[in-house]
Enzyme design. Structure first.
Site, PDB file in Angstrom:
ATOM      1  N   GLN A   1       2.244   1.691  -3.474  1.00  0.00           N
ATOM      2  CA  GLN A   1       1.214   2.120  -4.417  1.00  0.00           C
ATOM      3  C   GLN A   1       0.781   3.561  -4.156  1.00  0.00           C
ATOM      4  O   GLN A   1       0.586   4.334  -5.083  1.00  0.00           O
ATOM      5  CB  GLN A   1       0.003   1.184  -4.336  1.00  0.00           C
ATOM      6  N   GLU A   2       0.605   3.909  -2.902  1.00  0.00           N
ATOM      7  CA  GLU A   2       0.072   5.224  -2.546  1.00  0.00           C
ATOM      8  C   GLU A   2       1.079   6.354  -2.727  1.00  0.00           C
ATOM      9  O   GLU A   2       0.741   7.398  -3.266  1.00  0.00           O
ATOM     10  CB  GLU A   2      -0.433   5.219  -1.098  1.00  0.00           C
ATOM     11  N   SER A   3       2.305   6.152  -2.243  1.00  0.00           N
ATOM     12  CA  SER A   3       3.251   7.278  -2.200  1.00  0.00           C
ATOM     13  C   SER A   3       4.636   6.950  -2.745  1.00  0.00           C
ATOM     14  O   SER A   3       5.501   7.818  -2.748  1.00  0.00           O
ATOM     15  CB  SER A   3       3.414   7.750  -0.758  1.00  0.00           C
TER      16      SER A   3
ATOM     17  N   TYR B   1      -6.668  -0.278  -9.054  1.00  0.00           N
ATOM     18  CA  TYR B   1      -5.946  -0.063  -7.803  1.00  0.00           C
ATOM     19  C   TYR B   1      -5.767  -1.388  -7.053  1.00  0.00           C
ATOM     20  O   TYR B   1      -4.665  -1.711  -6.604  1.00  0.00           O
ATOM     21  CB  TYR B   1      -6.702   0.939  -6.926  1.00  0.00           C
TER      22      TYR B   1
ATOM     23  N   ILE C   1       0.846  -1.206   0.000  1.00  0.00           N
ATOM     24  CA  ILE C   1       0.000   0.000   0.000  1.00  0.00           C
ATOM     25  C   ILE C   1       0.877   1.250   0.000  1.00  0.00           C
ATOM     26  O   ILE C   1       0.604   2.203  -0.741  1.00  0.00           O
ATOM     27  CB  ILE C   1      -0.955  -0.003   1.215  1.00  0.00           C
TER      28      ILE C   1
END
Length: 168
Positions: free
Chosen positions: A54-56, A141, A51
């Site tokens: 993927q996010e940052s 996502y 996560i």
């Protein structure tokens, strides 16, 4: 023209997880706290790292155009609900984000795909539609996090394999 771009973009898609893994590996504070909070809240370490990637992409200063901030891209309302005062603080962001992820895993009875989808677009929407949510952004996502999660699991397994002649 499109055919020429397809191969480089395809190759770039496989390079991103490696870059994220190297970036996280290069920040021992991020790895330490991500693992510690994952263990504390009972969330798989590999999922937390997937996560974050993927996010940052492991950037604690990341800020989305919708206002999500930090490593786990917490929206202001979510950050407030989990007492995150500084979303750019590695420890606060990870604590709030991982606790939120743990709550989603509980809400969706351990169904990782639903928890990941809810992390992306909110639990009410996923609770109503479940796996029938066909929003292409949500599907994309969840698939991207799943691929990163599998990569993290393989990397963890490779790190856990004992090296012959060392420590035996």
């Amino acid at each position: 023209m499109r055919k020429r771009l397809a191969l480089p973009l395809f190759a770039l898609a496989f390079a991103i997880p490696t870059t994220a893994a190297m970036r996280q590996g290069g920040n021992p504070e991020l790895k330490y706290y991500a693992d510690a909070y994952a263990d504390h809240y009972g969330v798989p370490r590999a999922l937390v790292h997937a996560i974050i990637a993927q996010e940052s992409n492991g950037n604690p200063r990341a800020l989305s155009n919708k206002g999500a901030a930090g490593l786990m891209q917490l929206m202001p309302v979510t950050a407030g609900a989990y007492l995150v005062r500084d979303p750019f603080s590695i420890t606060e962001n990870l604590s709030g984000g991982i606790q939120y992820l743990a709550d989603l895993m509980t809400e969706f009875r351990g169904e990782m795909r639903l928890a990941i989808a809810a992390y992306y677009c909110g639990s009410r929407r996923i609770a109503r539609q479940g796996l029938y949510n066909r929003n292409p952004d949500v599907v994309s996502y969840v698939e991207a996090v799943r691929r990163r999660y599998q990569l993290e699991l393989r990397e963890q397994a490779n790190r856990d394999i004992p090296t012959p002649g060392r420590g035996q």
